[in-house]
Design a protein around this motif. Structure first.
Motif, PDB file in Angstrom:
ATOM      1  N   PRO A  62     -13.308 -10.661 -12.248  1.00 34.05           N
ATOM      2  CA  PRO A  62     -13.002 -11.500 -13.421  1.00 34.05           C
ATOM      3  C   PRO A  62     -12.310 -10.774 -14.563  1.00 34.05           C
ATOM      4  N   LYS A  63     -12.463  -9.468 -14.658  1.00 34.70           N
ATOM      5  CA  LYS A  63     -11.848  -8.709 -15.755  1.00 34.70           C
ATOM      6  C   LYS A  63     -10.477  -8.137 -15.388  1.00 34.70           C
ATOM      7  N   THR A  64      -9.965  -8.473 -14.214  1.00 36.95           N
ATOM      8  CA  THR A  64      -8.666  -7.975 -13.790  1.00 36.95           C
ATOM      9  C   THR A  64      -7.578  -8.467 -14.734  1.00 36.95           C
ATOM     10  N   GLN A  65      -6.651  -7.576 -15.095  1.00 41.54           N
ATOM     11  CA  GLN A  65      -5.499  -7.941 -15.918  1.00 41.54           C
ATOM     12  C   GLN A  65      -4.254  -7.828 -15.057  1.00 41.54           C
TER      13      GLN A  65
ATOM     14  N   ASP B 297     -20.400  -3.354 -13.600  1.00 46.91           N
ATOM     15  CA  ASP B 297     -19.819  -4.101 -14.711  1.00 46.91           C
ATOM     16  C   ASP B 297     -18.721  -3.320 -15.410  1.00 46.91           C
ATOM     17  N   SER B 298     -18.133  -2.352 -14.722  1.00 49.42           N
ATOM     18  CA  SER B 298     -17.093  -1.541 -15.346  1.00 49.42           C
ATOM     19  C   SER B 298     -15.808  -2.351 -15.490  1.00 49.42           C
ATOM     20  N   ARG B 299     -14.814  -1.726 -16.106  1.00 45.72           N
ATOM     21  CA  ARG B 299     -13.513  -2.376 -16.217  1.00 45.72           C
ATOM     22  C   ARG B 299     -12.917  -2.561 -14.831  1.00 45.72           C
ATOM     23  N   ALA B 300     -12.095  -3.572 -14.697  1.00 43.84           N
ATOM     24  CA  ALA B 300     -11.418  -3.822 -13.426  1.00 43.84           C
ATOM     25  C   ALA B 300     -10.004  -3.269 -13.482  1.00 43.84           C
ATOM     26  N   ALA B 301      -9.276  -3.457 -12.413  1.00 43.10           N
ATOM     27  CA  ALA B 301      -7.915  -2.941 -12.318  1.00 43.10           C
ATOM     28  C   ALA B 301      -6.996  -3.586 -13.348  1.00 43.10           C
ATOM     29  N   ILE B 302      -6.012  -2.821 -13.782  1.00 41.46           N
ATOM     30  CA  ILE B 302      -4.961  -3.316 -14.660  1.00 41.46           C
ATOM     31  C   ILE B 302      -3.661  -3.206 -13.873  1.00 41.46           C
ATOM     32  N   ILE B 303      -3.080  -4.356 -13.591  1.00 41.10           N
ATOM     33  CA  ILE B 303      -1.836  -4.420 -12.835  1.00 41.10           C
ATOM     34  C   ILE B 303      -0.718  -4.636 -13.844  1.00 41.10           C
ATOM     35  N   SER B 304       0.229  -3.708 -13.916  1.00 37.19           N
ATOM     36  CA  SER B 304       1.306  -3.786 -14.899  1.00 37.19           C
ATOM     37  C   SER B 304       2.386  -4.766 -14.439  1.00 37.19           C
TER      38      SER B 304
ATOM     39  N   GLY C 125       1.157  -6.097  -1.252  1.00 38.32           N
ATOM     40  CA  GLY C 125       1.309  -6.654   0.080  1.00 38.32           C
ATOM     41  C   GLY C 125       0.022  -7.256   0.625  1.00 38.32           C
ATOM     42  N   PRO C 126       0.072  -7.822   1.823  1.00 36.71           N
ATOM     43  CA  PRO C 126      -1.098  -8.451   2.437  1.00 36.71           C
ATOM     44  C   PRO C 126      -2.201  -7.441   2.747  1.00 36.71           C
ATOM     45  N   SER C 127      -3.441  -7.894   2.648  1.00 35.45           N
ATOM     46  CA  SER C 127      -4.628  -7.114   3.022  1.00 35.45           C
ATOM     47  C   SER C 127      -4.783  -5.824   2.226  1.00 35.45           C
ATOM     48  N   VAL C 128      -4.418  -5.845   0.958  1.00 34.88           N
ATOM     49  CA  VAL C 128      -4.524  -4.671   0.099  1.00 34.88           C
ATOM     50  C   VAL C 128      -5.846  -4.712  -0.656  1.00 34.88           C
ATOM     51  N   GLY C 129      -6.454  -3.560  -0.834  1.00 36.60           N
ATOM     52  CA  GLY C 129      -7.647  -3.435  -1.650  1.00 36.60           C
ATOM     53  C   GLY C 129      -7.389  -2.486  -2.808  1.00 36.60           C
ATOM     54  N   LEU C 130      -7.655  -2.941  -4.025  1.00 30.83           N
ATOM     55  CA  LEU C 130      -7.573  -2.089  -5.209  1.00 30.83           C
ATOM     56  C   LEU C 130      -8.997  -1.883  -5.675  1.00 30.83           C
ATOM     57  N   VAL C 131      -9.475  -0.656  -5.598  1.00 26.51           N
ATOM     58  CA  VAL C 131     -10.881  -0.354  -5.837  1.00 26.51           C
ATOM     59  C   VAL C 131     -11.034   0.370  -7.167  1.00 26.51           C
ATOM     60  N   ASN C 132     -12.109   0.080  -7.868  1.00 25.17           N
ATOM     61  CA  ASN C 132     -12.441   0.676  -9.167  1.00 25.17           C
ATOM     62  C   ASN C 132     -11.503   0.172 -10.253  1.00 25.17           C
ATOM     63  N   ASP C 133     -11.502   0.866 -11.362  1.00 27.97           N
ATOM     64  CA  ASP C 133     -10.710   0.426 -12.508  1.00 27.97           C
ATOM     65  C   ASP C 133      -9.384   1.174 -12.571  1.00 27.97           C
ATOM     66  N   ILE C 134      -8.613   1.071 -11.512  1.00 25.95           N
ATOM     67  CA  ILE C 134      -7.319   1.751 -11.458  1.00 25.95           C
ATOM     68  C   ILE C 134      -6.315   1.039 -12.351  1.00 25.95           C
ATOM     69  N   THR C 135      -5.239   1.740 -12.676  1.00 27.80           N
ATOM     70  CA  THR C 135      -4.132   1.178 -13.436  1.00 27.80           C
ATOM     71  C   THR C 135      -2.858   1.420 -12.639  1.00 27.80           C
ATOM     72  N   SER C 136      -2.101   0.359 -12.425  1.00 29.63           N
ATOM     73  CA  SER C 136      -0.821   0.535 -11.736  1.00 29.63           C
ATOM     74  C   SER C 136       0.269   0.602 -12.778  1.00 29.63           C
TER      75      SER C 136
ATOM     76  N   VAL D 282      -5.395   0.839   0.670  1.00 27.40           N
ATOM     77  CA  VAL D 282      -6.602   0.830  -0.152  1.00 27.40           C
ATOM     78  C   VAL D 282      -6.356   1.827  -1.275  1.00 27.40           C
ATOM     79  N   VAL D 283      -6.138   1.311  -2.476  1.00 29.34           N
ATOM     80  CA  VAL D 283      -5.765   2.142  -3.618  1.00 29.34           C
ATOM     81  C   VAL D 283      -7.021   2.488  -4.400  1.00 29.34           C
ATOM     82  N   ILE D 284      -7.296   3.792  -4.554  1.00 28.57           N
ATOM     83  CA  ILE D 284      -8.512   4.235  -5.235  1.00 28.57           C
ATOM     84  C   ILE D 284      -8.225   5.076  -6.475  1.00 28.57           C
ATOM     85  N   GLN D 285      -6.935   5.300  -6.776  1.00 28.23           N
ATOM     86  CA  GLN D 285      -6.591   6.056  -7.973  1.00 28.23           C
ATOM     87  C   GLN D 285      -5.355   5.443  -8.615  1.00 28.23           C
ATOM     88  N   ASP D 286      -5.109   5.818  -9.872  1.00 26.43           N
ATOM     89  CA  ASP D 286      -3.995   5.249 -10.622  1.00 26.43           C
ATOM     90  C   ASP D 286      -2.670   5.480  -9.908  1.00 26.43           C
TER      91      ASP D 286
END
Length: 175
Positions: free
Chosen positions: A75-78, A96-103, A109-120, A131-135
């Protein structure tokens, strides 16, 4: 009575322009009827509008579409302007940490996982099944599990349709 606020309306027009290259009402209705991804993004954009009735309807509709098309977003994804979310995408966070921030200008693409509070960064492409686990830095292409950058400083010509960017709101400070 104004059903939507200007930022939501501008974001929807931006998404429509990215999908069709047009912003007229006919293009909106046709794209909404024929394109699942666009339909989901319309409801995603309407979740935070000031109108309480529309906001409640948007949350219910977004959740129904997410279940149907297997899009799972914290819910906190931007999500920025001109982004593409493909089917079976999961954007989560731990606890309850921050979610991902997508710029802006991000293709997921299909079947992608963005884990933790990464920033693209801007102008990012994330390949199928990653599976993206870092910025992720600007102008990068990411593939694999765990996601790794295989190309930096990708040419900006890969943008097919452009829309004037609306600045992203600043993330709220964590206590």
């Amino acid at each position: 009575m104004n059903l939507t606020d200007a930022p939501a309306r501008d974001d929807i027009r931006s998404d429509l322009f990215r999908y069709t290259g047009r912003t007229d009402t006919r293009a909106l209705l046709r794209c909404y009827r024929q394109n699942r991804g666009f339909r989901f993004q319309v409801w995603f954009r309407l979740v935070d509008v000031p109108n309480p009735l529309l906001r409640r309807l948007a949350r219910w509709r977004r959740n129904r579409l997410a279940e149907r098309y297997a899009l799972h977003l914290h819910p906190k994804t931007q999500i920025g302007n001109n982004c593409n979310l493909s089917q079976f995408t999961t954007i989560g966070a731990t606890g309850d940490s921050r979610a991902a921030i997508i710029s802006d200008y991000v293709y997921i693409g299909p079947s992608v996982g963005l884990v933790n509070d990464i920033t693209s960064g801007n102008d990012v492409m994330i390949g199928a099944g990653a599976v993206v686990i870092q910025d992720v830095p600007d102008n990068a292409t990411v593939v694999g599990t765990p996601g790794r950058v295989i190309q930096r400083d990708a040419p900006p010509e890969r943008r097919k349709t452009l829309w004037p960017l609306v600045p992203m709101p600043a993330a709220p400070a964590q206590p």
